[in-house]
Design a protein around this motif. Structure first.
Motif, mmCIF file in Angstrom:
data_model
loop_
_atom_site.group_PDB
_atom_site.id
_atom_site.type_symbol
_atom_site.label_atom_id
_atom_site.label_comp_id
_atom_site.label_asym_id
_atom_site.label_seq_id
_atom_site.Cartn_x
_atom_site.Cartn_y
_atom_site.Cartn_z
ATOM 1 N N ASP A 88 0.149 -2.727 0.048
ATOM 2 C CA ASP A 88 0.560 -2.276 1.393
ATOM 3 C C ASP A 88 0.788 -0.770 1.425
ATOM 4 O O ASP A 88 0.689 -0.145 2.484
ATOM 5 N N TYR A 89 1.107 -0.185 0.271
ATOM 6 C CA TYR A 89 1.330 1.251 0.192
ATOM 7 C C TYR A 89 0.055 2.010 -0.194
ATOM 8 O O TYR A 89 -0.140 3.148 0.224
ATOM 9 N N THR A 90 -0.801 1.374 -1.000
ATOM 10 C CA THR A 90 -2.011 2.057 -1.468
ATOM 11 C C THR A 90 -3.169 1.927 -0.488
ATOM 12 O O THR A 90 -3.971 2.852 -0.351
ATOM 13 N N GLY A 91 -3.285 0.765 0.154
ATOM 14 C CA GLY A 91 -4.356 0.554 1.125
ATOM 15 C C GLY A 91 -5.715 0.286 0.516
ATOM 16 O O GLY A 91 -6.607 -0.237 1.182
ATOM 17 N N ASN B 87 -3.258 2.375 -9.326
ATOM 18 C CA ASN B 87 -2.274 1.758 -8.420
ATOM 19 C C ASN B 87 -1.066 1.223 -9.197
ATOM 20 O O ASN B 87 -0.605 0.091 -8.983
ATOM 21 N N LYS C 42 -4.796 11.119 2.471
ATOM 22 C CA LYS C 42 -4.168 9.808 2.551
ATOM 23 C C LYS C 42 -4.885 8.895 3.532
ATOM 24 O O LYS C 42 -5.335 9.345 4.598
ATOM 25 N N ASN C 43 -4.978 7.602 3.170
ATOM 26 C CA ASN C 43 -5.514 6.612 4.110
ATOM 27 C C ASN C 43 -4.400 6.137 5.032
ATOM 28 O O ASN C 43 -3.249 6.577 4.920
ATOM 29 N N GLN C 44 -4.716 5.223 5.930
ATOM 30 C CA GLN C 44 -3.753 4.810 6.940
ATOM 31 C C GLN C 44 -2.521 4.143 6.336
ATOM 32 O O GLN C 44 -1.401 4.319 6.820
ATOM 33 N N ALA C 45 -2.703 3.376 5.267
ATOM 34 C CA ALA C 45 -1.555 2.741 4.615
ATOM 35 C C ALA C 45 -0.639 3.787 3.997
ATOM 36 O O ALA C 45 0.598 3.688 4.097
ATOM 37 N N GLU C 46 -1.229 4.796 3.365
ATOM 38 C CA GLU C 46 -0.429 5.855 2.754
ATOM 39 C C GLU C 46 0.262 6.706 3.804
ATOM 40 O O GLU C 46 1.415 7.121 3.628
ATOM 41 N N LYS D 193 1.207 5.696 6.797
ATOM 42 C CA LYS D 193 2.303 4.870 7.312
ATOM 43 C C LYS D 193 3.484 4.884 6.341
ATOM 44 O O LYS D 193 4.650 4.983 6.750
ATOM 45 N N GLU E 152 7.500 3.978 -0.585
ATOM 46 C CA GLU E 152 6.442 4.262 0.378
ATOM 47 C C GLU E 152 5.880 5.676 0.278
ATOM 48 O O GLU E 152 4.756 5.920 0.720
#
Length: 695
Positions: A223-226, A261, A373-377, A379, A472
């Motif tokens: 959920d944190y790495t995406g 990860n 960063k991707n969207q999960a990162e 967020k 996070e």
């Protein structure tokens, strides 16, 4: 200037004369002009004469021909670990063990007496205050002072051999040292583990080597790495092919953690695991200390399905075998990372382990993949900064209600650390919390010590620089406070720094703009007052990784690291005003790089912590800056406010609301008062006409 000239230039018949060339503290000796002088015996430094100190034990080992099969005239001790981390773990601080200096630098120890240490300019005074008389402290950034090679060459040796551990210095730095020593007729020789052997057999309990961390690494939640680790490995392989490389050595710890990860607790201020990784075309080889990879990590990495003829799996090897394995590697070309903006690249020992015909020296491609960063990162970073805003609002509101005479720089730092640790998802600090009051705040690199620790009063500014690591993401924030009635100069300085902060926050620029070229915009308000600061204005921030991350740096003095901003980067903005000997002001936010229309990029504040209204002179702000401040305060109210109430922090909530009251423009108020006065004196029909025409 040669070393002898450097020392003699500081000695005159009426000035202090050093007790020895290696003594940083001069002994006062006044020369009479009328009576004949009597030669004084040289003073003996007890620390240098004690045979049981680490320094003396190192000198003995350098002369032990039987053990080392060579005599070393000098030995270099470096500050870092095998991954060239910015903050090595306690058990990796060899420079501190030998010298007592806990900061960064390089020491040179002579076999026949004399020891010098080169430290950054901002640390010279603290180093001279803390080190013993056995050490000569030199400024590594001052070209007028002797270099390492020059200083060693001024002391005659037997065979011109200088030892050093190539595992603890970058390949580029080792090459430069080799060249400069060679010019002085000296030979630099790789001598691994010499200091380790001394440290491991240390008798003094106070100086014994700390135990290595036994905390195992854990998986970082998807959920944190995406993105899965397999996808990241494939992305790196895609970057290696155009370079003609079949493999890559990953040496930087934040790159290892990002790639696999996983997260650990092996170094201070970052949740990282001590390990090397070799990405091959068909497998991934991880070199980690025994027992460091937990069962869930091994399962996730596919370690148990990795057999002799299996491809696309992960093989775990003993940490120390990385050097021998690289010598036997079957790949024809292996990428060895070079230095970046903050990353120092691979060590000289790693580079030397790869056969010269196989080396591909390039910047690590992971740098760019990790920074964006991707969207999960994204967020997660936003969530981490929300938690941090709650923690810092709590501690600042608490301190405002305390009796200031009971606060000191150290007690404030402790309160910041303890309060931040109460937040859910908290992992640790992202930096050593720095608290400076009054004249101490005027030093950009100030770190509190037992002797410099000041009480907090109401007559000056208090600067707090800190940051946190959360599950996070990573945070860093700086705020300047004042618990009395600030002077006009203090308010001018604070407001000017706030203007600098807003200038970068409001910037919209083409996506091709190098980050370094944005620096003059941020510094312009300060330059207008003939003020500047030495550190960069900003740098990248990792996602639950290092607080200082490649590739971008916002510094107008850069002429090589001209990397542009990219959507998804997180950067700092940290302008400052230093009034030497009086006070300092510094403000720092983390900004998220966001897209704007037309191929432009802009910024959105990730940090959501109020400023100090009493220090703001709104007469010095433009309408744009006031609008920016009000918009920022409104976001704090709407975002942090509900979180404070959810956590039952009602008092903190009202503190935050008081700090974020809307700022009224003095120009608008003046115009409104003028218009009201005119309205009373002119006919109603004329007023209506103005309203219709100008709405």
């Amino acid at each position: 200037m040669r070393p002898t000239e450097y020392l003699s230039a500081r000695v005159t018949p009426t000035t202090s004369i050093p007790s020895s060339p290696s003594s940083p503290t001069p002994a006062t000796l006044l020369i009479s002009q009328e009576l004949p002088t009597v030669p004084q015996p040289p003073q003996i430094c007890s620390e240098a004469a004690n045979p049981n100190t680490p320094l003396s034990r190192l000198r003995i080992a350098m002369k032990n021909i039987t053990q080392l099969n060579a005599f070393y005239d000098a030995f270099l001790v470096f500050f870092s670990d095998e991954h060239l981390s910015e903050e090595p773990a306690p058990e990796e601080r060899r420079l501190e063990y030998i010298s007592g200096w806990e900061g960064s630098g390089t020491a040179a120890v002579l076999a026949d007496g004399g020891a010098a240490i080169w430290v950054p300019s901002g640390e010279v005074r603290r180093a001279r205050d803390s080190l013993s008389c056995a050490w000569l402290v030199l400024d590594e950034n001052d070209p007028s002072q002797p270099s390492i090679a020059e200083w060693i060459s001024e002391h005659p040796g037997r065979n011109g051999r200088v030892g050093g551990d190539a595992r603890l210095i970058s390949a580029a730095e080792w090459h430069l040292l080799t060249a400069s020593l060679s010019q002085e007729g000296l030979q630099l020789v790789h001598v691994p583990t010499l200091v380790d052997q001394l440290w491991d057999t240390e008798i003094d309990p106070a100086k014994r080597r700390p135990e290595f961390s036994r905390i195992v690494a854990n998986l970082h939640n998807i959920d944190y790495t995406g993105v899965s680790w397999r996808e990241k490995v494939q992305a790196v392989r895609n970057e290696l092919r155009p370079l003609g490389s079949e493999a890559m050595v990953v040496t930087a710890l934040d790159e290892v953690a990002w790639l696999l990860n996983i997260r650990g607790k092996d170094i201070p201020y970052a949740p990282l695991l001590k390990a090397f990784v070799v990405i091959g075309s068909k497998d991934v080889r991880v070199y980690a200390p025994a027992g460091k990879l937990s069962l869930p990590v091994r399962e996730a990495l596919g370690v148990y399905n990795c057999y002799a003829n299996t491809n696309n799996c992960t093989r775990v090897n003993e940490y120390k075998t990385i050097y021998s394995d690289l010598r036997r590697a079957t790949e024809s070309k292996i990428l060895v990372p070079t230095a970046g903006t903050f990353q120092r690249g691979a060590s000289a020992a790693i580079l030397q382990s790869v056969p010269q015909t196989k080396r591909v020296s390039q910047l690590s491609p992971i740098i760019y993949l990790k920074a964006q960063k991707n969207q999960a990162e994204i967020k997660g970073m936003r969530k981490a900064h929300l938690r941090d805003a709650v923690a810092m609002s709590t501690v600042l509101s608490y301190m405002e209600g305390m009796g200031k005479s009971s606060l000191t720089e150290k007690s404030v730092a402790m309160k910041v650390d303890l309060t931040r640790a109460t937040q859910a998802g908290y992992v640790g600090l992202s930096m050593q919390t720095r608290v400076s009051f009054g004249p101490n705040a005027a030093e950009s690199e100030y770190k509190v010590t037992n002797t410099s620790n000041r009480r907090i009063f109401t007559n000056s500014t208090l600067v707090i620089q800190s940051g946190g690591q959360y599950d996070e993401g990573t945070t860093v924030v700086t705020r300047t406070l004042h618990y009395g009635n600030p002077t006009r100069d203090e308010r001018k300085a604070y407001t000017t720094v706030l203007r600098s902060l807003s200038a970068l926050s409001m910037l919209q620029a083409p996506s091709t703009l190098p980050a370094a070229h944005a620096d003059p915009l941020a510094r312009a308000p300060l330059w207008n007052h003939k003020q500047d600061y030495i550190p960069p204005t900003g740098h990248g921030v990792g996602a639950a990784l290092n607080r200082r991350e490649d590739p971008v740096v916002i510094d107008y003095r850069q002429d090589t690291n001209l990397h542009p901003f990219r959507e998804g980067y997180f950067i700092t903005s940290e302008p400052a005003w230093y009034e030497s000997g009086k006070f300092g002001v510094k403000l720092g936010n983390v900004l998220e790089v966001v897209p704007r229309t037309g191929g432009y990029l802009g910024f959105r504040e990730a940090t959501l912590l109020p400023f100090e209204p009493k220090l703001i002179d709104k007469n010095l702000l433009t309408e744009y800056e006031i609008n920016w401040l009000n918009t920022y305060n409104d976001r704090i109210r709407k975002t942090v406010g509900p979180e404070l109430m959810d956590q039952g922090l009602t008092d903190v909530y009202y503190w935050m609301m008081n700090k974020t009251i809307k700022v009224e423009s003095p120009r608008t108020k003046k115009y409104t008062n003028s218009a009201s006065s005119t309205y009373l004196k002119v006919p109603l029909v004329f007023v209506l006409a103005i309203t219709i025409n100008y709405g």
